[in-house]
Design an enzyme around this catalytic site. Structure first.
Site, PDB file in Angstrom:
ATOM      1  N   ASP A 160       0.820  -1.220   0.000  1.00 35.95           N
ATOM      2  CA  ASP A 160       0.000   0.000   0.000  1.00 35.95           C
ATOM      3  C   ASP A 160       0.852   1.267   0.000  1.00 35.95           C
ATOM      4  O   ASP A 160       0.461   2.296   0.549  1.00 35.95           O
ATOM      5  CB  ASP A 160      -0.960   0.022   1.207  1.00 35.95           C
ATOM      6  CG  ASP A 160      -1.797  -1.236   1.295  1.00 35.95           C
ATOM      7  OD1 ASP A 160      -2.279  -1.672   0.235  1.00 35.95           O
ATOM      8  OD2 ASP A 160      -1.947  -1.785   2.395  1.00 35.95           O
ATOM      9  N   HIS A 212      -4.294  -2.332  -5.996  1.00 37.28           N
ATOM     10  CA  HIS A 212      -3.634  -1.066  -6.289  1.00 37.28           C
ATOM     11  C   HIS A 212      -4.723  -0.068  -6.609  1.00 37.28           C
ATOM     12  O   HIS A 212      -5.596  -0.350  -7.424  1.00 37.28           O
ATOM     13  CB  HIS A 212      -2.725  -1.187  -7.508  1.00 37.28           C
ATOM     14  CG  HIS A 212      -1.631  -2.180  -7.322  1.00 37.28           C
ATOM     15  ND1 HIS A 212      -0.525  -1.934  -6.560  1.00 37.28           N
ATOM     16  CD2 HIS A 212      -1.478  -3.425  -7.790  1.00 37.28           C
ATOM     17  CE1 HIS A 212       0.252  -2.984  -6.574  1.00 37.28           C
ATOM     18  NE2 HIS A 212      -0.294  -3.913  -7.309  1.00 37.28           N
TER      19      HIS A 212
HETATM   20  P1  GDP Z   1      -0.318   0.069  -3.778  1.00 35.76           P
HETATM   21  O1  GDP Z   1      -0.902  -1.244  -3.454  1.00 35.76           O
HETATM   22  O2  GDP Z   1       1.119   0.166  -3.410  1.00 35.76           O
HETATM   23  O3  GDP Z   1      -0.569   0.478  -5.192  1.00 35.76           O
HETATM   24  O4  GDP Z   1      -1.017   1.156  -2.898  1.00 35.76           O
HETATM   25  P2  GDP Z   1      -2.569   1.468  -2.656  1.00 35.76           P
HETATM   26  O5  GDP Z   1      -3.248   1.623  -3.915  1.00 35.76           O
HETATM   27  O6  GDP Z   1      -3.148   0.552  -1.658  1.00 35.76           O
HETATM   28  O7  GDP Z   1      -2.450   2.793  -1.802  1.00 35.76           O
HETATM   29  C1  GDP Z   1      -2.090   3.964  -2.226  1.00 35.76           C
HETATM   30  C2  GDP Z   1      -3.234   4.926  -1.968  1.00 35.76           C
HETATM   31  O8  GDP Z   1      -2.701   6.199  -1.876  1.00 35.76           O
HETATM   32  C3  GDP Z   1      -4.226   4.985  -3.103  1.00 35.76           C
HETATM   33  O9  GDP Z   1      -5.474   5.354  -2.613  1.00 35.76           O
HETATM   34  C4  GDP Z   1      -3.630   6.066  -3.996  1.00 35.76           C
HETATM   35  O10 GDP Z   1      -4.580   6.696  -4.811  1.00 35.76           O
HETATM   36  C5  GDP Z   1      -3.093   6.994  -2.975  1.00 35.76           C
HETATM   37  N1  GDP Z   1      -1.894   7.730  -3.347  1.00 35.76           N
HETATM   38  C6  GDP Z   1      -0.804   7.315  -4.043  1.00 35.76           C
HETATM   39  N2  GDP Z   1       0.126   8.293  -4.047  1.00 35.76           N
HETATM   40  C7  GDP Z   1      -0.379   9.312  -3.320  1.00 35.76           C
HETATM   41  C8  GDP Z   1       0.120  10.578  -2.927  1.00 35.76           C
HETATM   42  O11 GDP Z   1       1.231  10.971  -3.224  1.00 35.76           O
HETATM   43  N3  GDP Z   1      -0.714  11.356  -2.158  1.00 35.76           N
HETATM   44  C9  GDP Z   1      -1.957  10.958  -1.768  1.00 35.76           C
HETATM   45  N4  GDP Z   1      -2.678  11.756  -1.017  1.00 35.76           N
HETATM   46  N5  GDP Z   1      -2.435   9.747  -2.112  1.00 35.76           N
HETATM   47  C10 GDP Z   1      -1.670   8.947  -2.869  1.00 35.76           C
END
Ligand code: GDP
Length: 424
Positions: free
Chosen positions: A12, A40
């Protein structure tokens, strides 16, 4: 050129966003491990999506999305996911499925659920997607490879054989309804029909693509600390989350992976059970959870609230080292703008001694965080595109973390969208 996008922490970290962003310049995106147990979240011009099996580059016309041999492929979930994005106006992605990928069977999902029930309070906090039973069967050599769908004789024989062993457990350990080989065979015929148009010798495809100079992205799921060998065993996932495994789970030579973009979140979050040294609780955690990510830190697959904590330099340094980070993408920094002060975990105290090295699980359980407290910046940093325009305390936070982990932070993500990125 082959690049891997992987997580330094517990998952995440925002890998989906970074992959979606980097996919603009990629030809091929490959998922190389894991299954539909983690998600994701991607925010782009089409909307907001939670992907579980599809690679995060599937929103572009110019990319090919590959399900590699290392993935736990749940065929109905893959096709539901394709339907969901196409229904939202995304052009039908070009998809290839490795003929060597193995399939999550309906009974894997059942066994996952039954085992968690049986373990009761001692459960792993599994998402019950069948991933652990799937990989157990793969290594016990009783898994089903996509290629086997096309050998009817083998399939018939194998279905009977597998049901025999599974039914012993169902009857005597779990006391649940038994599997019917005929029904299972019919399910596999349905899977065959669904997947047939996409099946590919992915190894040869990628071999040729590398030779033709294509840009390939390997997309990891979860992060270093969930790796079965190097993570917080046994509270880990069942396939390797390391970039090194990208070579195996996609089927390419290891030396082809030239860049390892390691995604590291500006604070910590984790799902499931297991030691989490810099964890915070109560109102402090609720506030960060509510503000975190894009719309709160809740599981993309399960919707369950994530456990929250401060940035952990010990775990992240270890996480980046094992990934072999060439670049660190430091994400979700914008979320911390509300804090007066930001604690950062710089060491673990274990039995009265402070260490900066990440220990084995039995010691990790005893570790207490040693914090250094940095001043906050109390500003909204979304929309900023140049590093020098970030508030001074924000830059100090980035540079402190960089010096602690020892790898270059070349990208800072300050929002969920594709354009919310600062290159350094
Ligand atoms: P992954 O499994 O590593 O892809 O991560 P997730 O999708 O579970 O979590 C990342 C969350 O943070 C998602 O809701 C993204 O839209 C959000 N996100 C990613 N980068 C950023 C950022 O720089 N700022 C903010 N506020 N949200 C972000």
């Amino acid at each position: 050129m082959v690049k891997a996008v992987v997580g330094a922490n517990w998952g995440d970290e925002g890998k989906g966003k970074i992959t979606d962003m980097l996919a603009q310049e990629a030809d091929i995106i490959v998922r190389f491990q894991g299954g539909a147990n983690a998600g994701h979240t991607i925010v782009n011009d089409y909307g907001k999506f939670a992907l579980h099996t599809l690679p995060s580059g599937c929103f572009y016309n110019h990319t090919t999305s590959i399900i590699g041999n290392g993935v736990a492929l749940n065929i109905p979930i893959l096709f539901q996911e394709i339907k969901d994005i196409v229904d939202c106006g995304v052009p039908m992605p070009k998809i290839l499925v490795s003929d060597r990928a193995q399939m999550v069977m309906p009974y894997h999902v059942l066994f996952d659920r039954y085992e968690e029930e049986r373990l009761g309070g001692k459960s792993f906090g599994s998402t019950k997607s069948g991933i652990a039973p799937f990989y157990s069967d793969k290594y016990a050599k009783i898994g089903f490879q996509v290629s086997e769908l096309f050998d009817e004789e083998l399939l018939r024989e194998k279905v009977v054989r597998i049901c025999e062993t599974k039914n012993v457990l169902l009857e005597h350990l779990y006391h649940k309804p038994l599997l019917d080989p005929q029904k299972l065979l019919e399910t596999l015929h349905q899977y065959r029909e669904m997947v047939e148009p996409y099946v590919c010798d992915v190894f040869s495809y990628l071999w040729n693509a590398i030779r033709d100079g294509k840009n390939i992205l390997l997309e990891g799921q979860l992060g270093t600390l969930k790796d079965p060998d190097h993570g917080i065993y046994p509270m880990v996932t069942s396939s390797s989350t390391l970039a090194a495994y990208g070579a195996i789970g996609a089927g390419i030579p290891p030396y082809e992976i030239q860049k390892v973009i390691t995604v590291c979140k500006a604070y910590s979050s984790a799902v499931g059970a297991g030691a989490f040294v810099s964890e915070i609780f109560g109102g402090e955690a609720d506030e960060l959870r509510k503000r975190g990510g894009d719309g709160g830190e809740y599981g993309a697959t399960t919707g369950r609230p994530r456990r929250m904590g401060w940035f952990d330099c010990v775990a992240s340094r270890y996480g980046c080292r094992l990934q072999g980070a060439t670049d660190v993408a430091f994400t979700v920094l914008d979320v911390l703008g509300y804090l007066d002060e930001i604690p950062v975990c710089v060491g673990y105290e274990i039995d009265g001694e402070v260490t900066a090295e990440f220990p084995v699980t039995s010691k990790l359980e005893k570790a207490k965080p040693v914090y250094e407290v940095l001043p906050g910046w109390k500003e909204d940093i979304r929309g900023i595109r140049n590093y020098k325009d970030l508030p001074e305390n924000c830059r100090k936070y980035v540079e402190f973390v960089e010096s602690q982990i020892g790898f270059p932070i070349t990208m800072v993500s300050n929002g969920p969208g594709r354009k919310d990125i600062i290159y350094r």
